[in-house]
Structures are given as C-alpha cells and as structure tokens.
Design a protein around this motif. Sequence first.
Motif, PDB file in Angstrom:
ATOM      1  N   UNK A 199      19.852 -22.831  13.424  1.00  0.00           N
ATOM      2  CA  UNK A 199      18.525 -22.231  13.524  1.00  0.00           C
ATOM      3  C   UNK A 199      17.720 -22.550  12.277  1.00  0.00           C
ATOM      4  N   UNK A 200      16.398 -22.460  12.400  1.00  0.00           N
ATOM      5  CA  UNK A 200      15.533 -22.622  11.229  1.00  0.00           C
ATOM      6  C   UNK A 200      14.174 -22.008  11.525  1.00  0.00           C
ATOM      7  N   UNK A 201      13.406 -21.776  10.453  1.00  0.00           N
ATOM      8  CA  UNK A 201      12.038 -21.289  10.561  1.00  0.00           C
ATOM      9  C   UNK A 201      11.152 -22.235   9.770  1.00  0.00           C
ATOM     10  N   UNK A 202       9.952 -22.499  10.252  1.00  0.00           N
ATOM     11  CA  UNK A 202       9.050 -23.416   9.566  1.00  0.00           C
ATOM     12  C   UNK A 202       8.526 -22.775   8.289  1.00  0.00           C
ATOM     13  N   UNK A 203       8.008 -23.590   7.382  1.00  0.00           N
ATOM     14  CA  UNK A 203       7.535 -23.081   6.089  1.00  0.00           C
ATOM     15  C   UNK A 203       6.393 -22.086   6.241  1.00  0.00           C
ATOM     16  N   UNK A 204       5.629 -22.190   7.319  1.00  0.00           N
ATOM     17  CA  UNK A 204       4.538 -21.245   7.573  1.00  0.00           C
ATOM     18  C   UNK A 204       5.038 -19.911   8.103  1.00  0.00           C
ATOM     19  N   UNK A 205       6.291 -19.892   8.583  1.00  0.00           N
ATOM     20  CA  UNK A 205       6.844 -18.691   9.202  1.00  0.00           C
ATOM     21  C   UNK A 205       6.347 -18.455  10.609  1.00  0.00           C
ATOM     22  N   UNK A 206       5.698 -19.452  11.216  1.00  0.00           N
ATOM     23  CA  UNK A 206       5.100 -19.278  12.541  1.00  0.00           C
ATOM     24  C   UNK A 206       5.896 -19.925  13.665  1.00  0.00           C
ATOM     25  N   UNK A 250      23.174 -29.188  13.911  1.00  0.00           N
ATOM     26  CA  UNK A 250      22.268 -28.633  12.904  1.00  0.00           C
ATOM     27  C   UNK A 250      20.823 -29.016  13.186  1.00  0.00           C
ATOM     28  N   UNK A 251      19.926 -28.108  12.788  1.00  0.00           N
ATOM     29  CA  UNK A 251      18.494 -28.323  12.969  1.00  0.00           C
ATOM     30  C   UNK A 251      17.764 -27.757  11.759  1.00  0.00           C
ATOM     31  N   UNK A 252      16.681 -28.420  11.351  1.00  0.00           N
ATOM     32  CA  UNK A 252      15.802 -27.870  10.328  1.00  0.00           C
ATOM     33  C   UNK A 252      14.414 -28.475  10.500  1.00  0.00           C
ATOM     34  N   UNK A 253      13.415 -27.774  10.002  1.00  0.00           N
ATOM     35  CA  UNK A 253      12.054 -28.288  10.059  1.00  0.00           C
ATOM     36  C   UNK A 253      11.829 -29.291   8.934  1.00  0.00           C
ATOM     37  N   UNK A 254      11.369 -30.481   9.276  1.00  0.00           N
ATOM     38  CA  UNK A 254      10.877 -31.427   8.286  1.00  0.00           C
ATOM     39  C   UNK A 254       9.491 -30.989   7.834  1.00  0.00           C
ATOM     40  N   UNK A 298      29.585 -17.289  14.739  1.00  0.00           N
ATOM     41  CA  UNK A 298      28.242 -17.558  14.220  1.00  0.00           C
ATOM     42  C   UNK A 298      28.163 -18.964  13.646  1.00  0.00           C
ATOM     43  N   UNK A 299      27.054 -19.652  13.940  1.00  0.00           N
ATOM     44  CA  UNK A 299      26.810 -20.985  13.384  1.00  0.00           C
ATOM     45  C   UNK A 299      25.349 -21.169  12.963  1.00  0.00           C
ATOM     46  N   UNK A 300      24.548 -20.101  12.921  1.00  0.00           N
ATOM     47  CA  UNK A 300      23.111 -20.289  12.740  1.00  0.00           C
ATOM     48  C   UNK A 300      22.488 -19.161  11.931  1.00  0.00           C
ATOM     49  N   UNK A 301      21.595 -19.543  11.007  1.00  0.00           N
ATOM     50  CA  UNK A 301      20.831 -18.536  10.264  1.00  0.00           C
ATOM     51  C   UNK A 301      19.672 -19.207   9.529  1.00  0.00           C
ATOM     52  N   UNK A 302      18.743 -18.368   9.020  1.00  0.00           N
ATOM     53  CA  UNK A 302      17.699 -18.862   8.124  1.00  0.00           C
ATOM     54  C   UNK A 302      17.197 -17.734   7.238  1.00  0.00           C
ATOM     55  N   UNK A 303      16.466 -18.131   6.196  1.00  0.00           N
ATOM     56  CA  UNK A 303      15.889 -17.196   5.223  1.00  0.00           C
ATOM     57  C   UNK A 303      14.421 -16.973   5.549  1.00  0.00           C
ATOM     58  N   UNK A 304      13.988 -15.699   5.462  1.00  0.00           N
ATOM     59  CA  UNK A 304      12.583 -15.366   5.707  1.00  0.00           C
ATOM     60  C   UNK A 304      12.259 -14.043   5.026  1.00  0.00           C
ATOM     61  N   UNK A 305      11.256 -14.052   4.163  1.00  0.00           N
ATOM     62  CA  UNK A 305      10.767 -12.824   3.511  1.00  0.00           C
ATOM     63  C   UNK A 305      11.887 -11.997   2.871  1.00  0.00           C
TER      64      UNK A 305
END
Length: 280
Positions: free
Chosen positions: A205-212, A251-255, A147-154
């Motif tokens: 992996x990442x998720x945008x601040x809107x969650x969309x 690595x990737x993340x939403x600006x 595993x190399x990827x995760x994000x936080x959501x809800x």
Amino acid sequence: MHKFLLAVILFTSGCNPDSHHVIADLPDTLHEVSGTEVAPKSKLIWMINDGGNASKIYGLNRKGHIKSALKINAKNKDWEDLTSDKAGNIYIGDFGNNTNKRKNLRILKINANSLKGSKNVDVEHISFKYPNQKKFPPKKKNMYFDCEAFFHFNDSLYIFTKSRVKHHYGTTHLYKIPARKGDHIAELIGTFDSCKDMSCWVTSADISSSGKRVALLTQKSFFIFTNFTSDHFLDGTFKQYDFKGGSQKESICFKDENTVYITDERAHGDGGNLYAYKLE
C-alpha cells in the motif's frame, strides 16, 4: 467502519497496455522484493527483500542499478513493505505473519541521515498488536492477522492486513498506530473486500505525497482510492486497474501524483522487474 460490496465497486477493467512499461530488470540480489519506496530528500528508489533474506535496504537509480546497500541492525524476520515520512525517514514493516502466530510484530524506523552512506544502520522499534486477536494462532475462520502493507500519514502508520481465511482472501482490515517508538495497540479504522480468491490478497500500500490518493496492491490488480475524508481511506471512491500478466506483484509506491511504481518477484523465468503505471 464501512464495508464495500462488490456490487457497488466503481470498476475500471484492465489497464491499457501502453499505460505501463518496464522501467528496469532488477538485479538478482533483489529477486524477492517485498517493499519499494520513493522517499523525500533521496534520489534513489529504496527496496527490501522478503523474510529469510539479508537484513539490508537497497537504494537503486531509475535504471535499476544498486547504488547503496545498507546493513540494518535488526533481523529480517518477515519484512513486507516500506514507507517514508515527509522528513525522509524510512520505515520497514516487519509484520509478515503467515501463520498468525507472531507476537513480535514491529516496524523499524531508519533515520533519514542514515541513508546517506552509513554501512551499518541502527533503527528504532515500533511494536504493536491487534486489539481483536486473542489466540495465537486463532481458528482458521479468524485468520485475518497476516500483513504485507502499510504507509505513513500525519504522524501515524496505517496497516492493511492480509486475510488467510478461505473464501475471504480479499478482505483487508485497516489499523492505525502512532509512528513513534514504543508498544502500541492498533486502532481498527475500516474494512475493504476486493474479491474472494487468493489473487485478491493485499500485498502492499502507499499514499501520494498530497495525501489525496491511496494505492492498494493485490496479485491481479491495484486500487486507487480518492475522495475520502480524514483517514477513512476505504470509504472513498476507487478505480481498479487489472494486470495483464500473472507474475507475483509484491510492492507499490507513488513516483508522483499520477504514477505508481510496482515490482514483482522473480520466479520461473518471469518477473523481477520494476514497472511504472500511469493513472487515469
């Protein structure tokens, strides 16, 4: 659980070279960046190095200069990705598992207040295991637990595995665990196949601040998922953006909603940069 076939991929071949550019040449201290995150309530871009490096998290400005270096009171066994929650807490994914032997998979939670100048930072431990791994290591045909990827959501953490199975390197399984201290059994949510070769390993992996919008990174491209329901991210529609260069993207993340940051490792005189990619 839904599995995409390559025949039905919504495909966007190649990024316009003008749609991305180098933001910064990263310092030598960050030669092996494995996680990058833009956290709420912080003006810095946070980064970590891969396993075997110092147990530190670094805060950089937009020019790539290190403005903060915090010592984490936990070993860097195999740190692989970063994420954050809406309160500004940051999570380190210590779940790299190349040989599929690890039984101490964990995520380290850093309180947002600790990012404001503490030299030594205590963390909460969120431990987990996969419900479908019975042997350590499993047979080669079942080595799906790196595993190399995760994000936080809800209030949950979503973990994307990295396959070590020949001819199935592009397979990732999505799991879910609570974002709280304790020992957890991960819940399998879905599966996605990008392609079969090693360049299709999921590395962040990442998720945008809107969650969309959800981003998945591989060595040769990244995917942006939209139009999903609830946390079935992999059931949405997606576009694939191919890279022009062959450096090792880690690595990737939403600006923001329309831009992602990506880093690559420095090797053989190539890479070691922070990039910004505009999304369509």
